[in-house]
Design an enzyme around this catalytic site. Structure first.
Site, PDB file in Angstrom:
ATOM      1  N   LYS A 206      -7.797  12.043  -8.836  1.00 41.62           N
ATOM      2  CA  LYS A 206      -7.889  11.799 -10.281  1.00 41.62           C
ATOM      3  C   LYS A 206      -9.338  11.940 -10.749  1.00 41.62           C
ATOM      4  CE  LYS A 206      -6.809   8.185 -13.648  1.00 41.62           C
ATOM      5  NZ  LYS A 206      -6.115   6.925 -13.896  1.00 41.62           N
ATOM      6  N   GLU A 212     -13.825   9.904   0.412  1.00 44.47           N
ATOM      7  CA  GLU A 212     -12.973  10.419   1.490  1.00 44.47           C
ATOM      8  C   GLU A 212     -12.423  11.800   1.139  1.00 44.47           C
ATOM      9  OE1 GLU A 212     -12.815   7.448   0.074  1.00 44.47           O
ATOM     10  OE2 GLU A 212     -12.228   5.878   1.486  1.00 44.47           O
ATOM     11  N   GLY A 267      -3.501   5.756 -10.704  1.00 44.03           N
ATOM     12  CA  GLY A 267      -3.400   6.445  -9.411  1.00 44.03           C
ATOM     13  C   GLY A 267      -2.111   6.123  -8.676  1.00 44.03           C
ATOM     14  N   ARG A 268      -1.774   4.828  -8.570  1.00 42.05           N
ATOM     15  CA  ARG A 268      -0.592   4.460  -7.778  1.00 42.05           C
ATOM     16  C   ARG A 268       0.718   4.692  -8.532  1.00 42.05           C
ATOM     17  NH1 ARG A 268      -3.972   0.483  -8.894  1.00 42.05           N
ATOM     18  NH2 ARG A 268      -3.374  -1.337 -10.093  1.00 42.05           N
ATOM     19  N   GLU A 353      -2.033  -3.815  -4.781  1.00 45.74           N
ATOM     20  CA  GLU A 353      -3.184  -3.411  -5.599  1.00 45.74           C
ATOM     21  C   GLU A 353      -2.954  -3.806  -7.060  1.00 45.74           C
ATOM     22  OE1 GLU A 353      -5.999   0.056  -4.472  1.00 45.74           O
ATOM     23  OE2 GLU A 353      -4.634   0.893  -5.942  1.00 45.74           O
ATOM     24  N   HIS A 384      13.643  -5.167  16.036  1.00 44.40           N
ATOM     25  CA  HIS A 384      13.178  -5.338  17.418  1.00 44.40           C
ATOM     26  C   HIS A 384      11.685  -5.618  17.458  1.00 44.40           C
ATOM     27  CE1 HIS A 384      17.035  -3.963  19.114  1.00 44.40           C
ATOM     28  NE2 HIS A 384      17.106  -3.344  17.938  1.00 44.40           N
ATOM     29  N   LYS A 512     -16.578  -0.467  -1.160  1.00 42.14           N
ATOM     30  CA  LYS A 512     -17.016   0.920  -1.354  1.00 42.14           C
ATOM     31  C   LYS A 512     -18.526   0.971  -1.564  1.00 42.14           C
ATOM     32  CE  LYS A 512     -13.327   2.874  -4.181  1.00 42.14           C
ATOM     33  NZ  LYS A 512     -13.055   3.508  -5.462  1.00 42.14           N
TER      34      LYS A 512
HETATM   35  C1  G6Q Z   1      -4.578   3.642  -7.304  1.00 43.04           C
HETATM   36  C2  G6Q Z   1      -5.989   3.479  -7.021  1.00 43.04           C
HETATM   37  C3  G6Q Z   1      -6.511   4.247  -5.834  1.00 43.04           C
HETATM   38  C4  G6Q Z   1      -6.769   5.720  -6.101  1.00 43.04           C
HETATM   39  C5  G6Q Z   1      -7.582   6.285  -4.949  1.00 43.04           C
HETATM   40  C6  G6Q Z   1      -7.858   7.742  -5.097  1.00 43.04           C
HETATM   41  O1  G6Q Z   1      -4.028   3.159  -8.244  1.00 43.04           O
HETATM   42  O2  G6Q Z   1      -6.714   3.713  -8.162  1.00 43.04           O
HETATM   43  O3  G6Q Z   1      -5.652   4.147  -4.712  1.00 43.04           O
HETATM   44  O4  G6Q Z   1      -5.589   6.421  -6.278  1.00 43.04           O
HETATM   45  O5  G6Q Z   1      -8.791   5.575  -4.852  1.00 43.04           O
HETATM   46  O6  G6Q Z   1      -8.572   8.017  -6.262  1.00 43.04           O
HETATM   47  P1  G6Q Z   1      -8.754   9.458  -6.775  1.00 43.04           P
HETATM   48  O7  G6Q Z   1      -7.416  10.017  -7.108  1.00 43.04           O
HETATM   49  O8  G6Q Z   1      -9.640   9.369  -7.984  1.00 43.04           O
HETATM   50  O9  G6Q Z   1      -9.394  10.250  -5.668  1.00 43.04           O
END
Ligand code: G6Q
Length: 556
Positions: A206, A212, A267-268, A353, A384, A512
């Site tokens: 996003k 990462e 994002g989620r 989250e 199990h 972070k």
């Molecule tokens: C989700 C969070 C988080 C996000 C990641 C990736 O709701 O905001 O999990 O999706 O940190 O972020 P980017 O899509 O910006 O790389």
């Protein structure tokens, strides 16, 4: 904001819980033969049986009164109207707009965002067509048959979970990989399996700044160029899924290959947007659209069904009941479908989250417990492993048992056995086994009195442990969409009840920032690094030890 625990509705719920404290769930079933009908509802292809929770009509009424008092209906209206309910980030929360097949228009800051949603969906469709028809060729002239999605968190968990869930719908001959971890082994492992000439990398981010993802994307790009690809070939092998056009261009991805989404997609909650491109490529656009339609059906149910018959709302209220009034410490997600193996980790993010917070939206400390620990595994594997604690542990854990009545891949009597377990576990959690029953069983096995005395306490199951059962016909794109949407709305409703903003995630920031400070203090292999004394002694000690192992000689 008033302390929720001091409200008459909360206190009525405490009263309802106290009234049930001497009752065992077995008794609730014995006294009400119609309990199953009275405590189950259906909608959008899902059937929810919540009768195996320690709840009665009075408790349910008190929960519904709490929902009213918290203006859950008003909050739902505000979310669906595109109001900026994510106040700490000043954002609307409109993932429903990404899948509104009723063709409603949604507005954010005066702009009709639905037009952009439809345009982007069309672009995804034609891109998927080009890939599937072999129209988009790799640098050696081969058709692209492999996708590597590079993303993390919300830009990874959703599409990865859905691609796995819809395995029976995979387009023949296509492969999809997901790389998320900054641990280079993740990318390296995938790169050993793919052919650069036939692979499309989707950089899913996003913000397009996530450490990462950008590290993995850069390394994937370097690898591609080292494998015979040229700069001019990047256009055919890299696409971006993002809101940040400028950063995408700077990375060198052709704007034609950028699929857009927007700040109002959390994002989620983004698998329904361009972040779902890997889904459309792996299962075909038509099935991606079916997934969206299933979610839309649940959105419509959530929008119009009365509170007492509303699946996400009941899931939320029963969850609040177990968490706040029955003292459940954790909530288990237990899908009896191997293809839903990633659902627990997906929901772990979606829920923890969103509602793992101890301040309300105004920043004040909350008096009541909020989101539980979410964990899970597919049944029967979990049986199990950790079910022992669910049955006989000292903490109460609530659970969702999830299953399709029909298998996508029937094989002998496997599915009958799977379903028998799906049914037996919540029955055992509810009923338990008394000492008397345990003794009778042991006596029937011809054990001596001493042996019975020794073993009986271990054979006792307290029962009275809560579980929902979520049943649907088959795991299709539609039912999957409805299931995910039900959980999304459940999480939102619980946030409204508890008073938290479910759509920010400030709790992921601190670590972070500290990692950025530490990075320059980690020695490259063989490099000499000065002894680190900043940080707490534990962190400094670990850094110095790591640097020593990595061949660095501490200077100073
Ligand atoms: C989700 C969070 C988080 C996000 C990641 C990736 O709701 O905001 O999990 O999706 O940190 O972020 P980017 O899509 O910006 O790389």
């Amino acid at each position: 904001m008033t302390d929720i625990t001091k409200t008459p509705e909360w206190q009525a719920l405490e009263g309802a819980a106290a009234a049930l404290s001497k009752t065992h769930m077995r008794g609730l079933f014995e006294h009400d033969p119609a309990r199953f009908d009275a405590f189950s509802i259906e909608g959008a292809g899902l059937f929810l049986d919540y009768s195996k929770n320690k709840i009665d009509a009075a408790a349910r009424n008190a929960l519904l009164a709490l929902a009213k008092a918290r203006d859950l209906e008003g909050a739902r209206r505000r979310m669906l109207a595109g109001e900026k309910i994510n106040t700490t980030e000043d954002r609307a929360v409109l993932h429903v707009a990404l899948r509104d097949f009723a063709m409603r228009d949604y507005h954010v800051d005066g702009e009709n965002v639905s037009l952009a949603v439809r345009r982007e969906l069309e672009r995804i469709e034609s891109f998927a067509d080009r890939i599937h028809s072999g129209g988009l060729k790799g640098f050696k002239g081969d058709a692209i048959d492999t996708v590597v999605n590079i993303g993390i968190g919300g830009s990874d968990l959703g599409p990865k979970m859905v691609v796995e869930a819809l395995r029976p719908y995979w387009v023949k001959g296509r492969r999809a990989y997901f790389v998320s971890n900054v641990d280079g082994q993740h990318l390296s492992d995938v790169l050993t399996e793919v052919d650069p000439a036939k692979t499309l990398f989707l950089v899913a981010s996003k913000t397009f700044t996530t450490q990462e993802t950008m590290t993995n994307a850069q390394s994937a790009r370097d690898w591609f160029l080292s494998q015979g690809g040229k700069e001019s070939d990047i256009a055919a092998h890299f696409a971006a899924l993002s809101t940040n056009a400028h950063a995408v261009e700077q990375f060198g991805i052709d704007p034609e290959n950028m699929f857009q989404f927007w700040g109002w997609v959390g994002g989620r909650f983004s698998l329904w947007s361009a972040i779902g491109l890997s889904i459309a490529l792996q299962v075909g656009f038509e099935n991606f659209e079916r997934l969206l339609k299933g979610a839309h059906a649940m959105d419509e149910h959530f929008r119009v069904a009365p509170l007492a018959e509303n699946i996400p709302i009941l899931m939320a209220l029963v969850g609040v009941w177990n968490r706040n009034f029955m003292d459940a410490r954790a909530h288990a997600i237990l899908p009896y479908d191997e293809h839903l193996s990633l659902l627990p980790s997906y929901l772990q993010q979606a829920d923890m989250e969103s509602n793992g917070k101890s301040r309300n939206a105004e920043g004040e400390a909350l008096a009541a417990r909020t989101g539980p620990i979410i964990f899970g595994e597919p049944g029967t594997n979990g049986q199990h492993a950790f079910y022992q604690l669910l049955h006989q542990g000292t903490d109460l854990v609530s659970a969702d048992f999830i299953a399709p009545a029909l298998s996508q891949s029937p094989l002998g009597d496997h599915h009958e056995k799977l379903l028998a377990n799906f049914l037996a576990q919540p029955e055992a959690l509810m009923r338990g086994k008394t000492e008397e029953e345990a003794r009778e069983e042991l006596a029937a096995d011809d054990l001596t009195k001493d042996e019975i005395d020794a073993l009986a306490p271990h054979k006792v199951f307290p029962g009275d442990r809560p579980a929902n059962s979520i049943l649907f016909e088959k795991l299709t794109p539609e039912t999957l969409g409805a299931l995910i949407a039900a959980y999304e709305h459940k999480i939102f409703c619980q946030g409204v009840i508890w008073g938290v903003n479910s759509f920010d995630q400030w709790g992921v920031e601190l670590g972070k920032v500290l990692a950025k400070d530490i990075l320059p203090e980690i020695a490259a292999l063989g490099e000499e690094m000065p002894q680190v004394s900043s940080h707490d002694p534990s962190t400094a000690g670990l850094i110095n030890r790591i640097n020593a192992i990595r061949g660095g000689k501490a200077t100073g």
